[in-house]
Design a protein around this motif. Structure first.
Motif, short mmCIF file in Angstrom:
data_model
loop_
_atom_site.label_atom_id
_atom_site.label_comp_id
_atom_site.label_asym_id
_atom_site.label_seq_id
_atom_site.Cartn_x
_atom_site.Cartn_y
_atom_site.Cartn_z
N ILE A 192 -12.72 4.95 0.51
CA ILE A 192 -11.52 4.84 -0.03
C ILE A 192 -10.75 3.65 -0.10
N TYR A 193 -10.63 2.91 1.14
CA TYR A 193 -10.42 1.66 1.04
C TYR A 193 -11.14 0.51 0.39
N LEU A 194 -12.36 0.74 0.48
CA LEU A 194 -12.98 -0.32 -0.51
C LEU A 194 -13.37 -0.22 -1.91
N LYS A 195 -13.29 1.17 -2.24
CA LYS A 195 -13.25 1.30 -3.75
C LYS A 195 -12.06 1.96 -4.65
N ALA A 201 -9.99 11.64 -3.60
CA ALA A 201 -11.20 11.04 -3.26
C ALA A 201 -11.78 11.76 -2.17
N ARG A 202 -11.03 12.10 -1.02
CA ARG A 202 -11.62 13.05 0.10
C ARG A 202 -12.14 14.21 -0.54
N MET A 203 -11.49 14.83 -1.60
CA MET A 203 -12.09 15.98 -2.00
C MET A 203 -13.52 16.03 -2.49
N ASP A 204 -13.60 14.73 -3.33
CA ASP A 204 -15.01 14.38 -3.76
C ASP A 204 -16.00 13.90 -2.53
N GLY A 205 -15.51 14.12 -1.27
CA GLY A 205 -16.54 13.53 -0.15
C GLY A 205 -16.34 12.12 0.12
N ALA A 206 -15.31 11.46 -0.20
CA ALA A 206 -15.47 10.05 0.10
C ALA A 206 -14.83 9.86 1.45
N SER A 207 -15.49 8.78 2.25
CA SER A 207 -15.12 8.42 3.79
C SER A 207 -13.68 7.41 3.69
N MET A 266 0.82 -1.23 -0.09
CA MET A 266 0.13 -0.04 -0.14
C MET A 266 0.78 1.25 -0.05
N THR A 267 2.14 1.11 0.63
CA THR A 267 2.88 2.28 0.78
C THR A 267 3.40 2.80 -0.82
N GLY A 268 3.44 1.90 -1.68
CA GLY A 268 3.97 2.06 -2.89
C GLY A 268 2.80 2.78 -3.60
N LEU A 269 1.54 2.81 -3.14
CA LEU A 269 0.43 3.57 -4.15
C LEU A 269 0.76 5.19 -3.58
N PRO A 270 0.34 5.82 -4.71
CA PRO A 270 0.36 7.43 -4.43
C PRO A 270 -0.56 7.81 -3.61
N LYS A 271 -0.23 8.78 -2.54
CA LYS A 271 -1.36 9.16 -1.62
C LYS A 271 -2.51 10.15 -2.13
N SER A 272 -2.00 10.56 -3.64
CA SER A 272 -2.82 11.73 -4.31
C SER A 272 -4.09 10.82 -4.54
N TYR A 273 -4.16 9.67 -4.60
CA TYR A 273 -5.50 8.86 -4.87
C TYR A 273 -6.43 9.25 -3.53
#
Length: 283
Positions: free
Chosen positions: A186-189, A176-182, A165-172
């Motif tokens: 984020i974890y599931l989708k 998602a949070r800017m779009d209102g995702a919890s 997981m640490t190899g995935l960009p935090k920008s994702y």
């Protein structure tokens, strides 16, 4: 030219070494397979003989028809149920824990993770008595829960998934949070689809570890009909362990090997994919 020649020699040396290693691993499995088709007279012959003089199915028929003293079909189904359920629960718990340690920011996060990681370095055998006392207090002895629940939060798997997981960009996460995702969305989708290869690898490790576990099931499962197939092999050794019944014992052992062998055969590509921490970023 010398460099090319050296590369060719190294390549062939690697092939030879790997072939010898594969042969060492395969020979006992092949011998168990061929012995399971031998008659009692073939088994009792002196000297090493790989192939049977005549191929018979009697050993498998006798093993599979035993439904009282050694119900191997029941044990096989028990192992399928226990290993599958254990693996599913492990994926859920491990992925959630890894997500918390890798993607969420909270106080003492890294300290907690490395403390748990350090504690996991102790040999598993030191936890047998405390684990048994917990299972006994919960009334799980001689039930599938006694084998399913312990170990679903495997720290080794948490570490592997966290590193992925640490190899995935935090920008994702930020997008998602800017779009209102919890966090759970984020974890599931987002995260789970990206870490699919490493989840499959940990699932394979979990399934094979649960399937091949011998010590713990023999401690918490005393009812013959509740045994897993690996724990049942100890009982089979008492029943079929004499030289006259070696064919039946080998037939039982080969049946126990089939699921994990097929699992590795069809899922080996995911081992290679999981080595690339950015494999989830393919377009």
């Amino acid at each position: 030219m010398d460099r090319t020649k050296s590369f060719v020699i190294t390549k062939w040396a690697s092939y030879i070494l790997l072939s010898i290693t594969a042969l060492i691993w395969l020979l006992p499995a092949v011998y168990a397979f061929t012995t399971s088709f031998k008659t009692q007279s073939d088994v009792m012959q002196t000297g090493f003989r790989l192939l049977p003089a005549s191929w018979v199915m009697d050993n498998y028929a006798r093993v599979l028809s035993n439904s009282s003293s050694a119900p191997i079909v029941r044990w096989f189904l028990n192992s399928v149920l226990i290993s599958t359920t254990h693996t599913i629960l492990m994926v859920i718990v491990v992925s959630l824990a890894a997500f918390g340690y890798a993607r969420l920011d909270f106080k003492y996060r890294d300290t907690m993770f490395f403390t748990v990681l350090a504690i996991s370095m102790f040999p598993a055998v030191v936890n047998i008595i405390p684990n048994y006392m917990i299972v006994h207090r919960l009334g799980w002895v001689n039930t599938p829960l006694a084998v399913i629940v312990p170990g679903i939060a495997a720290v080794g798997n948490v570490f592997l998934v966290r590193q992925f997981m640490t190899g995935l960009p935090k920008s994702y996460d930020e997008s998602a949070r800017m779009d209102g995702a919890s966090d759970f969305t984020i974890y599931l989708k987002i995260i789970v689809p990206l870490i699919k290869p490493v989840l499959i690898v940990t699932s394979i490790f979990s399934f094979t570890g649960s399937w091949n576990d011998f010590l713990w099931p023999t401690i918490v499962l005393n009812d013959v009909r509740q045994l897993t197939i690996t724990a049942g092999m100890l009982l089979l050794q008492d029943i079929y362990g004499n030289y006259m019944m070696m064919g039946q014992l080998m037939a039982s052992a080969f049946l126990a090997m089939i699921p994990t062998s097929l699992l590795f055969l069809f899922a080996q590509k995911y081992f290679i994919e999981s080595l690339n921490l950015n494999t989830g970023l393919k377009g």
